[in-house]
Each structure stands twice: as structure tokens, then as C-alpha cells.
Design a protein around this motif. Structure first.
Motif, mmCIF file in Angstrom:
data_model
loop_
_atom_site.group_PDB
_atom_site.id
_atom_site.type_symbol
_atom_site.label_atom_id
_atom_site.label_comp_id
_atom_site.label_asym_id
_atom_site.label_seq_id
_atom_site.Cartn_x
_atom_site.Cartn_y
_atom_site.Cartn_z
ATOM 1 N N ILE A 70 0.861 -1.187 0.000
ATOM 2 C CA ILE A 70 0.000 0.000 0.000
ATOM 3 C C ILE A 70 0.892 1.230 0.000
ATOM 4 C CG2 ILE A 70 -1.937 1.145 1.143
ATOM 5 C CD1 ILE A 70 -2.352 -1.578 2.668
ATOM 6 N N GLU A 71 1.003 1.867 -1.141
ATOM 7 C CA GLU A 71 1.957 2.971 -1.337
ATOM 8 C C GLU A 71 1.387 3.918 -2.384
ATOM 9 O OE1 GLU A 71 4.351 5.615 -1.450
ATOM 10 O OE2 GLU A 71 5.391 4.066 -0.281
ATOM 11 N N ASP A 72 1.230 5.207 -2.018
ATOM 12 C CA ASP A 72 0.614 6.157 -2.946
ATOM 13 C C ASP A 72 1.572 6.679 -4.002
ATOM 14 O OD1 ASP A 72 1.877 7.537 -0.779
ATOM 15 O OD2 ASP A 72 0.894 9.375 -1.420
ATOM 16 N N GLU A 73 2.884 6.587 -3.766
ATOM 17 C CA GLU A 73 3.850 6.989 -4.787
ATOM 18 C C GLU A 73 4.003 5.830 -5.767
ATOM 19 O OE1 GLU A 73 7.492 8.952 -3.574
ATOM 20 O OE2 GLU A 73 6.703 9.115 -1.536
ATOM 21 N N GLN A 74 3.412 5.971 -6.944
ATOM 22 C CA GLN A 74 3.355 4.842 -7.868
ATOM 23 C C GLN A 74 4.734 4.393 -8.336
ATOM 24 O OE1 GLN A 74 0.332 4.903 -10.883
ATOM 25 N NE2 GLN A 74 -1.126 6.022 -9.613
ATOM 26 N N ARG A 75 5.673 5.316 -8.442
ATOM 27 C CA ARG A 75 7.031 4.936 -8.841
ATOM 28 C C ARG A 75 7.656 4.030 -7.791
ATOM 29 N NH1 ARG A 75 12.140 6.195 -7.762
ATOM 30 N NH2 ARG A 75 11.493 7.723 -6.189
ATOM 31 N N VAL A 76 7.511 4.415 -6.512
ATOM 32 C CA VAL A 76 8.063 3.606 -5.417
ATOM 33 C C VAL A 76 7.358 2.253 -5.360
ATOM 34 C CG1 VAL A 76 8.365 3.439 -2.918
ATOM 35 C CG2 VAL A 76 8.708 5.640 -4.071
ATOM 36 N N ALA A 77 6.034 2.276 -5.501
ATOM 37 C CA ALA A 77 5.263 1.033 -5.471
ATOM 38 C C ALA A 77 5.714 0.091 -6.588
ATOM 39 C CB ALA A 77 3.772 1.341 -5.604
ATOM 40 N N THR B 98 0.398 -7.519 -4.886
ATOM 41 C CA THR B 98 -0.780 -6.725 -5.224
ATOM 42 C C THR B 98 -0.538 -5.296 -4.747
ATOM 43 O OG1 THR B 98 -2.238 -8.633 -4.963
ATOM 44 C CG2 THR B 98 -3.269 -6.459 -4.902
ATOM 45 N N LEU B 99 -0.865 -4.310 -5.581
ATOM 46 C CA LEU B 99 -0.638 -2.903 -5.229
ATOM 47 C C LEU B 99 -1.948 -2.197 -4.899
ATOM 48 C CD1 LEU B 99 1.959 -1.746 -7.929
ATOM 49 C CD2 LEU B 99 2.421 -2.569 -5.612
ATOM 50 N N ALA B 100 -1.870 -1.293 -3.916
ATOM 51 C CA ALA B 100 -2.966 -0.370 -3.610
ATOM 52 C C ALA B 100 -2.352 1.009 -3.459
ATOM 53 C CB ALA B 100 -3.686 -0.792 -2.333
ATOM 54 N N PHE B 101 -3.025 2.050 -4.000
ATOM 55 C CA PHE B 101 -2.429 3.380 -4.030
ATOM 56 C C PHE B 101 -3.046 4.362 -3.035
ATOM 57 C CE2 PHE B 101 -1.804 1.616 -8.377
ATOM 58 C CZ PHE B 101 -0.418 1.464 -8.294
ATOM 59 N N ASP B 102 -3.959 3.891 -2.195
ATOM 60 C CA ASP B 102 -4.478 4.725 -1.114
ATOM 61 C C ASP B 102 -4.964 3.824 0.015
ATOM 62 O OD1 ASP B 102 -7.458 4.182 -1.346
ATOM 63 O OD2 ASP B 102 -7.152 5.077 -3.315
ATOM 64 N N THR C 66 2.966 -1.189 4.150
ATOM 65 C CA THR C 66 2.184 0.037 3.972
ATOM 66 C C THR C 66 2.982 1.283 4.323
ATOM 67 O OG1 THR C 66 0.140 1.205 4.597
ATOM 68 C CG2 THR C 66 1.164 -0.152 6.297
ATOM 69 N N ASP C 67 2.744 2.333 3.554
ATOM 70 C CA ASP C 67 3.277 3.648 3.894
ATOM 71 C C ASP C 67 2.429 4.217 5.032
ATOM 72 O OD1 ASP C 67 4.719 5.959 3.861
ATOM 73 O OD2 ASP C 67 4.105 6.607 1.865
#
Length: 226
Positions: free
Chosen positions: A6-13, A28-32, A50-51
């Protein structure tokens, strides 16, 4: 092994996803926070990363909600916030480990492997009752009592107490506690272990006649009857 990131910075994710997939994890990615919560509560993952600073639901609140639904799932927090207070807040929210940005992917791999190994060992060993003097800790129910009085502990306080009871009457260094309870190397620039020792003292020693947690100057701490 399946990991939710769970990371909102898509580049980092994306970097984390590619790195973990190279290590043969399914990611699996989640952006918020809201998306992260929905995924975490509707599907079973082996580990969650998670961030803290997230849109919609911040990482601390998210961690508490996930921990409430899944008490045993390993959670690693990734954040740019690295002070002692920040770490304590993260651990109190239920995180098992805390990695400060920027970090190297190989360090993340080490933390992940350690948590997955610990969780696997824990799953093979059913809970039992730890007793020392008039203090009891039930590993299954996570209930702690002293002289019959129930004591409420946070997840990290519970893990710290459990380790100290399992190693009673032996001096434990800060480095050992950091490695065995937090799965991390002790950072001499922070005092989060001393902070947690003080938290634990206030709860299990302050209102009882016999003290169980003692400081050994220059060495660490020991759990024993006076």
C-alpha cells in the motif's frame, strides 16, 4: 507467498513490486488507504507493506484496522518519518517492523524473510501459559494478569514482555531485544527500546509491590523478582 503493498507513490510502489517479484513473491498494489483496507479485509495475504502518509486513510489507522481483523498477519511500515516517537507510534498501531525511506530493497527482503519465518514458527507452536512470580501471560488469548488483575498491553508491549519472560533472570541487551522482538538492528540514535521498557514498567510494576523489570547500567535489562 502473496504480499500487499500500500503505497501512494506509484514509482516507489512499482520498484517494490518489481523487486519482490524478482524474489518470486506475488504482489498486489494499492495506491491509497481505502483501497488497501478493502483488499486487506477481503483477501488473505502472507504479509502487508504500507506507507504511513496515505490518501483517504492514513497508514496508522489502516494498520490498526487490519490488525483488528487479522491479529497475526505481519505488517511492515515504510515511511520517511524516522524519529523515536514516529517509530513508537507505528509499533503501537500494530506494525511488526518499521523501515525508514530511503531504503535498499535487499534490506526490505531481509525484513520480509525474517517476519515470514517468525510467523511460520509461531504457527507451528500453539499458545501456552507463561508464568513468573505473580505474573501470567496467555499466548493464546493474549491476556496478561498480575496478582489476578488484568493488564492491557499494546501488541509490541506484549511481544516485549513475552520475550523477557521467556528469558527471565538473564541480562538482555538493547541489541538483542531489537533483533528478537523487532527483527531489526538497534539504532543507537534512537531510544525506542527504553521507551517501551518504561511503558511496560508502568503497567506491570508501578502498582504492584515486587518489581520485575530492572536496568543493568551499561548492559541492558533483566526480568527477575527483587
Amino acid at each position: 507467498m502473496e504480499i500487499l503493498v500500500i503505497e501512494d507513490e506509484q514509482r516507489v510502489a512499482g520498484l517494490i513490486q518489481r523487486g519482490l517479484e524478482e524474489q518470486e513473491f506475488k504482489v498486489t498494489l494499492a495506491f491509497d488507504g481505502e483501497m488497501g483496507k478493502k483488499l486487506a479485509l477481503t483477501k488473505t495475504y502472507d504479509l502487508i507493506i504500507t506507507d504511513i502518509i496515505l490518501p483517504k486513510i492514513n497508514g496508522l489507522d489502516l494498520c490498526k484496522q487490519i490488525r483488528s481483523a487479522h491479529p497475526n498477519i505481519p505488517i511492515i511500515m515504510l515511511t520517511a518519518l524516522g524519529t523515536t516517537d514516529d517509530k513508537v507510534e507505528g509499533f503501537d498501531a500494530g506494525a511488526d517492523d518499521y523501515l525508514v525511506k530511503p531504503f535498499e530493497l535487499r534490506e526490505l527482503y531481509v525484513r520480509i524473510r525474517a517476519l515470514l519465518k517468525r510467523n511460520s514458527i509461531k504457527g507451528k507452536n500453539p499458545g501456552f501459559l507463561l508464568k513468573y512470580a505473580d505474573l501470567e501471560l496467555n499466548n493464546q488469548t493474549k491476556v496478561v494478569t498480575r496478582s489476578g488483575t488484568e493488564i492491557n498491553l499494546t501488541p509490541k508491549e506484549l511481544k516485549l514482555l513475552e520475550y523477557m519472560m521467556q528469558n527471565s533472570e538473564r541480562v538482555l541487551s538493547r541489541s538483542e531485544i531489537a533483533e528478537k522482538v523487532w527483527d531489526t538492528h538497534f539504532d543507537t540514535g534512537t531510544n525506542f527500546i527504553d521507551v517501551y521498557i518504561n511503558y511496560l514498567r508502568k503497567k506491570i510494576d508501578k502498582n504492584f509491590p515486587g518489581k520485575l523489570i530492572h536496568t543493568r547500567p551499561g548492559m541492558g535489562f533483566i526480568f527477575k523478582s527483587e
